[in-house]
Design a protein around this motif. Sequence first.
Motif, PDB file in Angstrom:
ATOM      1  N   ARG A  71       0.818  -1.065   0.142  1.00 24.00           N
ATOM      2  CA  ARG A  71       0.272   0.356   0.135  1.00 24.00           C
ATOM      3  C   ARG A  71       1.009   1.302   0.375  1.00 24.00           C
ATOM      4  N   ASP A  72       0.260   2.015  -0.585  1.00 29.25           N
ATOM      5  CA  ASP A  72       0.968   3.307  -1.071  1.00 29.25           C
ATOM      6  C   ASP A  72       0.074   4.308  -0.261  1.00 29.25           C
ATOM      7  N   ASN A  73       0.346   5.068   1.249  1.00 29.33           N
ATOM      8  CA  ASN A  73      -0.376   5.833   1.507  1.00 29.33           C
ATOM      9  C   ASN A  73      -0.777   7.122   1.250  1.00 29.33           C
ATOM     10  N   ALA A  74       0.331   8.051  -0.132  1.00 32.57           N
ATOM     11  CA  ALA A  74       0.912   8.912  -0.233  1.00 32.57           C
ATOM     12  C   ALA A  74      -0.360   9.249  -1.683  1.00 32.57           C
ATOM     13  N   LYS A  75      -0.771   7.681  -1.837  1.00 35.28           N
ATOM     14  CA  LYS A  75      -1.517   7.679  -3.061  1.00 35.28           C
ATOM     15  C   LYS A  75      -2.352   6.979  -3.269  1.00 35.28           C
ATOM     16  N   ASN A  76      -2.952   6.905  -1.892  1.00 36.88           N
ATOM     17  CA  ASN A  76      -4.349   5.892  -1.852  1.00 36.88           C
ATOM     18  C   ASN A  76      -4.420   4.816  -2.497  1.00 36.88           C
ATOM     19  N   THR A  77      -3.300   4.440  -2.904  1.00 39.42           N
ATOM     20  CA  THR A  77      -3.643   3.231  -3.294  1.00 39.42           C
ATOM     21  C   THR A  77      -2.525   2.162  -3.193  1.00 39.42           C
ATOM     22  N   VAL A  78      -3.250   0.167  -3.007  1.00 41.95           N
ATOM     23  CA  VAL A  78      -2.906  -0.598  -2.689  1.00 41.95           C
ATOM     24  C   VAL A  78      -2.691  -1.276  -4.337  1.00 41.95           C
ATOM     25  N   PHE A  79      -1.614  -2.098  -3.576  1.00 40.55           N
ATOM     26  CA  PHE A  79      -0.966  -3.168  -5.046  1.00 40.55           C
ATOM     27  C   PHE A  79      -1.494  -4.306  -4.966  1.00 40.55           C
ATOM     28  N   LEU A  80      -0.957  -5.179  -6.169  1.00 43.88           N
ATOM     29  CA  LEU A  80      -1.326  -6.175  -6.111  1.00 43.88           C
ATOM     30  C   LEU A  80      -0.103  -6.960  -7.496  1.00 43.88           C
ATOM     31  N   GLN A  81       1.225  -7.423  -6.833  1.00 46.84           N
ATOM     32  CA  GLN A  81       2.530  -7.779  -7.736  1.00 46.84           C
ATOM     33  C   GLN A  81       1.832  -9.131  -7.650  1.00 46.84           C
ATOM     34  N   MET A  82       1.648  -9.121  -9.260  1.00 43.98           N
ATOM     35  CA  MET A  82       1.484 -11.092  -9.842  1.00 43.98           C
ATOM     36  C   MET A  82       2.361 -11.404 -10.434  1.00 43.98           C
ATOM     37  N   ASN A  83       3.468 -12.143  -9.646  1.00 45.27           N
ATOM     38  CA  ASN A  83       4.645 -12.939 -10.871  1.00 45.27           C
ATOM     39  C   ASN A  83       4.062 -14.488 -11.275  1.00 45.27           C
ATOM     40  N   SER A  84       4.911 -14.937 -12.203  1.00 49.61           N
ATOM     41  CA  SER A  84       4.560 -16.389 -12.059  1.00 49.61           C
ATOM     42  C   SER A  84       3.632 -16.825 -12.453  1.00 49.61           C
ATOM     43  N   LEU A  85       2.207 -16.142 -13.009  1.00 47.07           N
ATOM     44  CA  LEU A  85       1.493 -16.726 -12.965  1.00 47.07           C
ATOM     45  C   LEU A  85       0.828 -17.299 -14.447  1.00 47.07           C
ATOM     46  N   LYS A  86      -0.671 -17.966 -13.709  1.00 50.85           N
ATOM     47  CA  LYS A  86      -0.677 -19.652 -14.118  1.00 50.85           C
ATOM     48  C   LYS A  86      -1.996 -19.691 -14.367  1.00 50.85           C
ATOM     49  N   PRO A  87      -2.465 -20.642 -15.152  1.00 46.30           N
ATOM     50  CA  PRO A  87      -3.969 -20.227 -15.977  1.00 46.30           C
ATOM     51  C   PRO A  87      -5.154 -20.241 -15.066  1.00 46.30           C
ATOM     52  N   GLU A  88      -4.427 -21.093 -14.630  1.00 46.97           N
ATOM     53  CA  GLU A  88      -5.396 -21.223 -13.012  1.00 46.97           C
ATOM     54  C   GLU A  88      -5.716 -19.997 -11.928  1.00 46.97           C
ATOM     55  N   ASP A  89      -5.080 -18.852 -11.999  1.00 52.93           N
ATOM     56  CA  ASP A  89      -4.936 -17.512 -12.082  1.00 52.93           C
ATOM     57  C   ASP A  89      -6.497 -16.293 -12.075  1.00 52.93           C
ATOM     58  N   THR A  90      -6.359 -17.168 -13.497  1.00 51.71           N
ATOM     59  CA  THR A  90      -7.337 -16.422 -14.213  1.00 51.71           C
ATOM     60  C   THR A  90      -8.450 -15.791 -13.463  1.00 51.71           C
ATOM     61  N   ALA A  91      -9.009 -14.662 -13.556  1.00 54.35           N
ATOM     62  CA  ALA A  91     -10.669 -15.155 -12.177  1.00 54.35           C
ATOM     63  C   ALA A  91     -10.879 -12.853 -13.058  1.00 54.35           C
ATOM     64  N   ILE A  92     -11.769 -12.566 -12.072  1.00 58.28           N
ATOM     65  CA  ILE A  92     -11.878 -10.972 -12.094  1.00 58.28           C
ATOM     66  C   ILE A  92     -11.254 -11.251 -10.724  1.00 58.28           C
ATOM     67  N   TYR A  93     -10.384  -9.826 -10.465  1.00 57.00           N
ATOM     68  CA  TYR A  93      -9.034  -9.594  -9.121  1.00 57.00           C
ATOM     69  C   TYR A  93     -10.290  -8.172  -8.203  1.00 57.00           C
ATOM     70  N   TYR A  94     -10.767  -8.213  -7.168  1.00 64.84           N
ATOM     71  CA  TYR A  94     -11.591  -7.257  -6.719  1.00 64.84           C
ATOM     72  C   TYR A  94     -10.914  -6.545  -5.459  1.00 64.84           C
ATOM     73  N   CYS A  95     -10.856  -5.725  -5.726  1.00 67.62           N
ATOM     74  CA  CYS A  95     -10.188  -5.072  -4.183  1.00 67.62           C
ATOM     75  C   CYS A  95     -11.278  -4.659  -3.155  1.00 67.62           C
ATOM     76  N   ARG A  96     -11.196  -4.473  -1.908  1.00 63.50           N
ATOM     77  CA  ARG A  96     -12.024  -4.627  -1.310  1.00 63.50           C
ATOM     78  C   ARG A  96     -11.360  -3.509   0.380  1.00 63.50           C
ATOM     79  N   GLY A  97     -12.109  -2.506   0.789  1.00 66.52           N
ATOM     80  CA  GLY A  97     -11.726  -1.865   2.077  1.00 66.52           C
ATOM     81  C   GLY A  97     -12.933  -2.498   2.987  1.00 66.52           C
TER      82      GLY A  97
END
Length: 115
Positions: A71-97
Amino acid sequence: QVQLVESGGGLVQPGGSLRLSCAASRSISSIGVMGWYRQAPGKERELVATITKGGSTIYADSAKGRFTISRDNAKNTVFLQMNSLKPEDTAIYYCRGTYDLNYYWGQGTQVTVSS
């Protein structure tokens, strides 16, 4: 209230990387736990990773070692870095606060992992 807007999804080949962003309409310093969830076709929405105000993180077993939430508080943003992606990672990704004892969701961003 809180509005959350995700971005950064797309089509990527297996083994590739993506960085998702979740921009909040208010200071995320005032928001409690923030997290990423995903929902694949025909499946229930599931936790991917969460991060507290203090930076403590929790990951689903499927995400450990491959995904990193930050999370970057200065930018009011949360990130998700995803590496080594697999076909089973296919989905809609949602953010929740979590704010004022309520959950707020973004509209989601599609991630497709395919060759």
